[in-house]
Design an enzyme around this catalytic site. Sequence first.
Site, mmCIF file in Angstrom:
data_model
loop_
_atom_site.group_PDB
_atom_site.id
_atom_site.type_symbol
_atom_site.label_atom_id
_atom_site.label_comp_id
_atom_site.label_asym_id
_atom_site.label_seq_id
_atom_site.Cartn_x
_atom_site.Cartn_y
_atom_site.Cartn_z
ATOM 1 N N HIS A 339 0.857 -1.185 0.000
ATOM 2 C CA HIS A 339 0.000 0.000 0.000
ATOM 3 C C HIS A 339 0.892 1.233 0.000
ATOM 4 O O HIS A 339 1.879 1.296 0.739
ATOM 5 C CB HIS A 339 -0.894 -0.007 1.244
ATOM 6 C CG HIS A 339 -2.050 0.938 1.175
ATOM 7 N ND1 HIS A 339 -1.886 2.307 1.219
ATOM 8 C CD2 HIS A 339 -3.385 0.733 1.071
ATOM 9 C CE1 HIS A 339 -3.068 2.894 1.138
ATOM 10 N NE2 HIS A 339 -3.999 1.955 1.049
ATOM 11 N N ARG A 362 -7.011 10.200 -0.472
ATOM 12 C CA ARG A 362 -6.675 10.624 -1.840
ATOM 13 C C ARG A 362 -7.926 10.669 -2.712
ATOM 14 O O ARG A 362 -8.053 11.516 -3.592
ATOM 15 C CB ARG A 362 -5.645 9.666 -2.439
ATOM 16 C CG ARG A 362 -4.253 9.859 -1.847
ATOM 17 C CD ARG A 362 -3.275 8.811 -2.335
ATOM 18 N NE ARG A 362 -3.439 7.545 -1.642
ATOM 19 C CZ ARG A 362 -3.491 6.361 -2.243
ATOM 20 N NH1 ARG A 362 -3.419 6.279 -3.560
ATOM 21 N NH2 ARG A 362 -3.623 5.256 -1.542
#
Length: 570
Positions: A339, A362
């Site tokens: 990740h 995000r």
Amino acid sequence: MTRRQIRLIVYLAVLIPIAAVVYHHLLPSSLESFTTNLVDRLPPSETTAMTSQASRPCVIVVGGGLAGLSAAYSALRAGAPSVRLLERASKPGGNSIKASSGINGAPICFQQAAWPNLGPDETFWDDTVRSAGTRLSSQTTSQPAARAQRESLISVLTQRSADAINFLTDLGVDLTVVAQLGGHSHPRTHRGAGKTPPGAAIITTLLGKLKEAGGDRFELMTDCEVTRLLTDPTTSAVSSRGSGGSSVDHHPVTVTGVKYRSTKDGGNGGSGDGTSLHQLTGPVIFTTGGFGGDTHGLLARYRPDLDGMPSTNDPRPGTHDLLAAVGARLVDMDSVQIHPTGFVDPANPLVPVKFLAAEMLRGEGGILLHNGKRFVNELETRERVSNAIMALPGDGVEGASLRQWDIQLLLDPGAAEAAAGHMGFYLWKGLMKKQKVSELDATTKETLKEYASVVRGEKEDPFRRKAFGHWKLGVSDAGAIDEDAEVCVGRVTPIVHFTMGGAVFNEHAQVLSSELGEEQKPIQGLWAAGEITGGIHGDNRLGGSSLLECVVFGRIAGAEAADVAKRAYI
């Protein structure tokens, strides 16, 4: 008595025994193993204690994360006599309870409500196939049957996603907020509007529903670690691990239960290590998760190159070898998801286990910076964003051996407001901090101006980002950046997060002793769901699909196992 009545009695006297013999021979061998030979197979010292359980097989769920809870609930709803859930930790929830971005589902009414200007979502399957990468696409001509099996699993995952969301909302889980995560072409990742993260909200709701079933039908057994799967002695399997998993030379075995050890009863079972040994009989559902926290075990075996990478996973051994021991095939075991954004805690930057910076940050508009400049489309797949970070100058080594990078995650006021339920926790933990734009360095300020012009639609993003979430800074007021506006900034680094590899299984959640693409050979009495399985995600898992696969395949496994338990009990 008339002659007709006499003839009827004679016919019944002849036909009933014949029917009983036929029925006996038609019973599946896996059910006979539960009902006729079960007590005989138990060790003499434990036969007395287990007799009552042997006469009434329970559905055994191994692992108390979302996949296990979904399986347990589904089994009870499908009429299983009882469910016993074994969790090796002291509390249930696993990694699922920490999930923070949400759960995927499409098409769902919440999508249209949150994003009314977007059309119907018909691309979930395509996005998942694309995300799977070369592990799927390379099999188009070389192994078409293996590709077809992968695509069939993806079809179940995506086509049942809307039902999974409806199932959870019917239980009372709030999933009304929808965001677009990396690798998705449409907003489809659902979470609640409050401060409770989606993983915790789902887990606590399901636990509450399971407890309503009563102790006679559902029992949560914590601090219980399964050490072996029990099998029918008339079948056997000798397994040996190759590069991808196990090798079995004959027909699948029949799993009839589990042996486990418990630390709760003072070690009165003679194991010699302060624990006691027990066993349960019945169909088994394995939902024990991945091996991202098995640093010196399975992770070192399949991905030694990841040594020194921080992780979101607490240290614990993987359980895949237990499945391989009864003949299960393993696939994609070297496919480990890195990740791109794990928080580097300023107060303890070298701690190896880190909090995840949710991808939703995000999705709601956050950007990634290196030395004040953007360098990637933040909504690319996790694999591509991580690769972009790890390709930056520097070797990523910090301290004695920890590999981490110096990347800034920045959210403007609009993105931070949209992610308010998460931001309160991150700010409280000190993982992010608020700064006025005027306090930022000149390079970062210039980046914000350029990004705002992209969000306004004045020019194309050089990294081809198309969705900007709720970013507001510099979008109005003729593009001016408010120097007094507060942004939220935190340091992040790539981390070991998820393992895409696991046991080969099919659309019915049955664990297979055959390779992907071969004629399917289910291991009778054994199902699996969640991160323990392999074959769905390939090279990369889309954010939001971890919770989804737990619900979709957990529910399937629970219903299937309940059917076996019911027939065995009858």
